[in-house]
Write a protein that holds these residues in place. Structure first.
Motif, PDB file in Angstrom:
ATOM      1  N   THR A   1      -2.450  10.941   6.214  1.00  0.00           N
ATOM      2  CA  THR A   1      -2.779  12.139   6.997  1.00  0.00           C
ATOM      3  C   THR A   1      -3.952  12.905   6.378  1.00  0.00           C
ATOM      4  O   THR A   1      -4.562  13.740   7.047  1.00  0.00           O
ATOM      5  CB  THR A   1      -1.565  13.078   7.110  1.00  0.00           C
ATOM      6  N   HIS A   2      -4.274  12.615   5.114  1.00  0.00           N
ATOM      7  CA  HIS A   2      -5.421  13.251   4.471  1.00  0.00           C
ATOM      8  C   HIS A   2      -6.729  12.534   4.811  1.00  0.00           C
ATOM      9  O   HIS A   2      -7.811  13.080   4.578  1.00  0.00           O
ATOM     10  CB  HIS A   2      -5.237  13.275   2.949  1.00  0.00           C
ATOM     11  N   THR A   3      -6.618  11.312   5.327  1.00  0.00           N
ATOM     12  CA  THR A   3      -7.804  10.559   5.734  1.00  0.00           C
ATOM     13  C   THR A   3      -7.582  10.002   7.144  1.00  0.00           C
ATOM     14  O   THR A   3      -7.454   8.792   7.331  1.00  0.00           O
ATOM     15  CB  THR A   3      -8.097   9.409   4.759  1.00  0.00           C
ATOM     16  N   PRO A   4      -7.501  10.889   8.137  1.00  0.00           N
ATOM     17  CA  PRO A   4      -7.211  10.434   9.507  1.00  0.00           C
ATOM     18  C   PRO A   4      -8.231   9.445  10.044  1.00  0.00           C
ATOM     19  O   PRO A   4      -7.925   8.645  10.936  1.00  0.00           O
ATOM     20  CB  PRO A   4      -7.211  11.739  10.308  1.00  0.00           C
ATOM     21  N   GLU A   5      -9.452   9.472   9.496  1.00  0.00           N
ATOM     22  CA  GLU A   5     -10.470   8.543   9.973  1.00  0.00           C
ATOM     23  C   GLU A   5     -10.099   7.094   9.669  1.00  0.00           C
ATOM     24  O   GLU A   5     -10.494   6.173  10.402  1.00  0.00           O
ATOM     25  CB  GLU A   5     -11.833   8.874   9.356  1.00  0.00           C
ATOM     26  N   VAL A   6      -9.321   6.869   8.598  1.00  0.00           N
ATOM     27  CA  VAL A   6      -8.875   5.516   8.272  1.00  0.00           C
ATOM     28  C   VAL A   6      -7.897   5.019   9.323  1.00  0.00           C
ATOM     29  O   VAL A   6      -7.992   3.882   9.801  1.00  0.00           O
ATOM     30  CB  VAL A   6      -8.232   5.467   6.869  1.00  0.00           C
ATOM     31  N   GLN A   7      -6.945   5.873   9.692  1.00  0.00           N
ATOM     32  CA  GLN A   7      -6.004   5.490  10.748  1.00  0.00           C
ATOM     33  C   GLN A   7      -6.741   5.200  12.045  1.00  0.00           C
ATOM     34  O   GLN A   7      -6.450   4.213  12.736  1.00  0.00           O
ATOM     35  CB  GLN A   7      -4.966   6.598  10.967  1.00  0.00           C
ATOM     36  N   GLU A   8      -7.693   6.038  12.384  1.00  0.00           N
ATOM     37  CA  GLU A   8      -8.469   5.833  13.611  1.00  0.00           C
ATOM     38  C   GLU A   8      -9.226   4.515  13.571  1.00  0.00           C
ATOM     39  O   GLU A   8      -9.300   3.797  14.568  1.00  0.00           O
ATOM     40  CB  GLU A   8      -9.443   6.995  13.804  1.00  0.00           C
ATOM     41  N   GLN A   9      -9.774   4.179  12.406  1.00  0.00           N
ATOM     42  CA  GLN A   9     -10.525   2.930  12.275  1.00  0.00           C
ATOM     43  C   GLN A   9      -9.608   1.725  12.425  1.00  0.00           C
ATOM     44  O   GLN A   9      -9.929   0.764  13.134  1.00  0.00           O
ATOM     45  CB  GLN A   9     -11.215   2.889  10.907  1.00  0.00           C
ATOM     46  N   LEU A  10      -8.449   1.766  11.766  1.00  0.00           N
ATOM     47  CA  LEU A  10      -7.498   0.657  11.883  1.00  0.00           C
ATOM     48  C   LEU A  10      -7.054   0.469  13.330  1.00  0.00           C
ATOM     49  O   LEU A  10      -7.024  -0.659  13.845  1.00  0.00           O
ATOM     50  CB  LEU A  10      -6.284   0.906  10.983  1.00  0.00           C
ATOM     51  N   GLU A  11      -6.710   1.573  13.962  1.00  0.00           N
ATOM     52  CA  GLU A  11      -6.278   1.487  15.357  1.00  0.00           C
ATOM     53  C   GLU A  11      -7.424   1.061  16.260  1.00  0.00           C
ATOM     54  O   GLU A  11      -7.210   0.380  17.271  1.00  0.00           O
ATOM     55  CB  GLU A  11      -5.700   2.838  15.795  1.00  0.00           C
ATOM     56  N   GLY A  12      -8.650   1.445  15.887  1.00  0.00           N
ATOM     57  CA  GLY A  12      -9.818   1.007  16.650  1.00  0.00           C
ATOM     58  C   GLY A  12     -10.004  -0.496  16.592  1.00  0.00           C
ATOM     59  O   GLY A  12     -10.532  -1.107  17.532  1.00  0.00           O
ATOM     60  N   PHE A  13      -9.557  -1.113  15.496  1.00  0.00           N
ATOM     61  CA  PHE A  13      -9.602  -2.568  15.354  1.00  0.00           C
ATOM     62  C   PHE A  13      -8.412  -3.241  16.035  1.00  0.00           C
ATOM     63  O   PHE A  13      -8.261  -4.459  15.971  1.00  0.00           O
ATOM     64  CB  PHE A  13      -9.626  -2.959  13.882  1.00  0.00           C
ATOM     65  N   GLY A  14      -7.546  -2.448  16.638  1.00  0.00           N
ATOM     66  CA  GLY A  14      -6.373  -2.996  17.309  1.00  0.00           C
ATOM     67  C   GLY A  14      -5.185  -3.212  16.393  1.00  0.00           C
ATOM     68  O   GLY A  14      -4.246  -3.940  16.752  1.00  0.00           O
ATOM     69  N   ILE A  15      -5.206  -2.583  15.215  1.00  0.00           N
ATOM     70  CA  ILE A  15      -4.098  -2.718  14.265  1.00  0.00           C
ATOM     71  C   ILE A  15      -3.203  -1.482  14.366  1.00  0.00           C
ATOM     72  O   ILE A  15      -3.643  -0.370  14.038  1.00  0.00           O
ATOM     73  CB  ILE A  15      -4.629  -2.865  12.829  1.00  0.00           C
ATOM     74  N   PRO A  16      -1.973  -1.620  14.812  1.00  0.00           N
ATOM     75  CA  PRO A  16      -1.064  -0.461  14.899  1.00  0.00           C
ATOM     76  C   PRO A  16      -0.800   0.130  13.517  1.00  0.00           C
ATOM     77  O   PRO A  16      -0.763  -0.593  12.519  1.00  0.00           O
ATOM     78  CB  PRO A  16       0.217  -1.053  15.502  1.00  0.00           C
ATOM     79  N   VAL A  17      -0.618   1.433  13.468  1.00  0.00           N
ATOM     80  CA  VAL A  17      -0.328   2.125  12.223  1.00  0.00           C
ATOM     81  C   VAL A  17       1.013   2.844  12.354  1.00  0.00           C
ATOM     82  O   VAL A  17       1.186   3.691  13.230  1.00  0.00           O
ATOM     83  CB  VAL A  17      -1.429   3.141  11.868  1.00  0.00           C
ATOM     84  N   LEU A  18       1.949   2.484  11.492  1.00  0.00           N
ATOM     85  CA  LEU A  18       3.254   3.146  11.446  1.00  0.00           C
ATOM     86  C   LEU A  18       3.296   3.956  10.154  1.00  0.00           C
ATOM     87  O   LEU A  18       3.131   3.405   9.067  1.00  0.00           O
ATOM     88  CB  LEU A  18       4.375   2.115  11.485  1.00  0.00           C
ATOM     89  N   ILE A  19       3.492   5.262  10.275  1.00  0.00           N
ATOM     90  CA  ILE A  19       3.528   6.132   9.100  1.00  0.00           C
ATOM     91  C   ILE A  19       4.972   6.364   8.668  1.00  0.00           C
ATOM     92  O   ILE A  19       5.769   6.931   9.410  1.00  0.00           O
ATOM     93  CB  ILE A  19       2.842   7.479   9.379  1.00  0.00           C
ATOM     94  N   ASP A  20       5.287   5.888   7.480  1.00  0.00           N
ATOM     95  CA  ASP A  20       6.630   6.068   6.924  1.00  0.00           C
ATOM     96  C   ASP A  20       6.822   7.530   6.523  1.00  0.00           C
ATOM     97  O   ASP A  20       6.066   8.062   5.712  1.00  0.00           O
ATOM     98  CB  ASP A  20       6.812   5.159   5.707  1.00  0.00           C
ATOM     99  N   ARG A  21       7.827   8.173   7.080  1.00  0.00           N
ATOM    100  CA  ARG A  21       8.107   9.584   6.788  1.00  0.00           C
ATOM    101  C   ARG A  21       9.433   9.751   6.040  1.00  0.00           C
ATOM    102  O   ARG A  21      10.045  10.809   6.081  1.00  0.00           O
ATOM    103  CB  ARG A  21       8.147  10.387   8.100  1.00  0.00           C
ATOM    104  N   SER A  22       9.843   8.699   5.348  1.00  0.00           N
ATOM    105  CA  SER A  22      11.108   8.790   4.617  1.00  0.00           C
ATOM    106  C   SER A  22      11.054   9.882   3.545  1.00  0.00           C
ATOM    107  O   SER A  22      12.076  10.481   3.215  1.00  0.00           O
ATOM    108  CB  SER A  22      11.456   7.443   3.972  1.00  0.00           C
ATOM    109  N   SER A  23       9.865  10.165   3.023  1.00  0.00           N
ATOM    110  CA  SER A  23       9.743  11.213   2.005  1.00  0.00           C
ATOM    111  C   SER A  23      10.016  12.597   2.568  1.00  0.00           C
ATOM    112  O   SER A  23      10.207  13.549   1.806  1.00  0.00           O
ATOM    113  CB  SER A  23       8.347  11.176   1.374  1.00  0.00           C
TER     114      SER A  23
END
Length: 385
Positions: free
Chosen positions: A177-199
């Motif tokens: 969440t501190h680098t949202p551009e990374v998530q956007e880039q991964l998803e832009g490549f068609g790679i789903p991103v699941l964020i673990d919120r167990s913490s």
């Protein structure tokens, strides 16, 4: 000038409203997870997975073997059984994950132990932690053998390697969440991103219960249930015992000389309570804040924790202590602590945080030191002498 003041007032008000909306209570979290069960006209809702402690995710079962994973950040993933197609006319926000899942980019290091617990590490091809950063032996060996490849940390992923290896899912921790551009880039490549919120789970066993989410993902629900049950059953013998009344401080000393402690609402104080102890700081920190720790000056720590019956040093940041003298060298004030004088200073092992499926064992460790003292047989901490 008048209009500028009005604008500033409105701006501040909007920030306050946004903060209040974003910091929901556990009940509000449950409400968010209860919405939109009718996700497609082609499949029918059947039931919701029963969770004992976790509140940051939900799992809904549908006809045809489809399963919907909902996470409290609003993301939803439909797990499609092997050799079946995704139903048509799905809600647009739902991400489809087709089994069998493989070629996973594992950035959330705490999740690796959950995959180990359900015998699903073969599905992990890429890691956000390099070989020397793993304390989980199976993960270290897999990287040494080339079965798992390093693909960069959360903020600087190796996109070329991730794409060339055919990554199908990235499992991130909250740092993304501190680098949202990374998530956007991964998803832009068609790679789903699941964020673990167990913490974000307030109960320590709620953190472990996330293994059930990954059991759904990997079609290993029975294995996940068994792994979770094994840890909760560990606590059965002490669950009805009276609190020992003994106080515990859990801390580490930072590089600048301040003391990092857990907030009273954090899961570590709850583990101490489940073990039959009492966290020395009763009302420390803002319970509504998601931050789990805070720093205080050594003098403030001395005032609050000098009479604690036990000290547990958290070795996660600066490594394990070799001796009590090594700890005392960091601050002369520690010599006057009751726990130091009584010989009740313990240090966690470095693998404690990565082995996320062993919280039940850690709770038993704390119970053992509170009831047996220096003769306690522990797995994730040792006495500093």
């Amino acid at each position: 000038m008048k209009h500028k003041k009005i604008f500033l007032i409105l701006l501040i008000f909007s920030f306050i409203v946004t903060a209040l909306v974003s910091c929901g209570s556990p009940e509000e979290t449950k409400d968010r997870l209860s919405e939109d069960r009718d996700i497609s006209p082609e499949i029918e809702y059947e039931s919701r997975m029963s969770l004992e402690y976790a509140q940051e995710f939900a799992v809904d079962h549908y006809s045809g073997g489809y399963t919907l994973i909902s996470i409290s950040d609003g993301s939803r993933f439909l797990v499609v059984p092997e050799n079946q197609e995704a139903p048509k006319n799905l809600d647009e926000d739902i991400v489809v994950l087709k089994q069998p899942m493989d070629h996973i980019y594992m950035v959330a290091s705490a999740v690796m132990d959950m995959f180990r617990a359900i015998d699903a590490m073969d599905a992990i091809r890429l890691s956000g932690t390099d070989t020397d950063g793993w304390y989980i032996e199976e993960a270290k060996r897999a990287m040494e053998d080339g079965r798992i490849l390093y693909a960069g940390k959360y903020s600087m992923p190796d996109y070329e390697r991730i794409l060339s290896e055919g990554c199908r899912l990235a499992i991130e921790n909250m740092m993304i969440t501190h680098t949202p551009e990374v998530q956007e880039q991964l998803e832009g490549f068609g790679i789903p991103v699941l964020i673990d919120r167990s913490s974000y789970e307030s109960h320590p066993l709620g953190r472990m219960e996330w293994v059930k989410l990954y059991g759904v993902l990997m079609d290993k629900e029975d294995e996940a249930e068994a792994a979770f049950k094994a840890q909760t059953e560990t606590l059965a013998d002490i669950s009805h015992q009276e609190n020992t009344g003994k106080t515990v401080a859990f801390f580490y000393l930072t590089a600048n000389g301040s003391v990092n402690v857990r907030k009273s609402s954090d899961y570590v104080p709850k583990m101490i309570e489940l073990a039959g102890g009492k966290y020395i700081f009763e009302n420390l920190g803002d319970a509504e804040s998601k931050a789990s720790t805070m720093n205080m000056q050594i003098e403030e720590f001395y005032a609050g924790a000098k009479d604690a019956d036990y000290l547990i040093y958290n070795s996660t940041v600066d490594g394990e202590m070799e001796s009590l003298d090594e700890l005392l060298a960091k601050s002369d004030l520690l010599k006057d602590f009751k726990a130091v004088k009584d010989g009740h200073v313990w240090c966690t092992t470095s693998n404690f945080y990565q082995e996320s499926m062993s919280l039940g064992t850690f709770i038993m460790d704390v119970h053992s030191i509170l009831t047996e003292g220096e003769t306690a047989d522990t797995a994730y901490m040792y006495l500093l002498r």
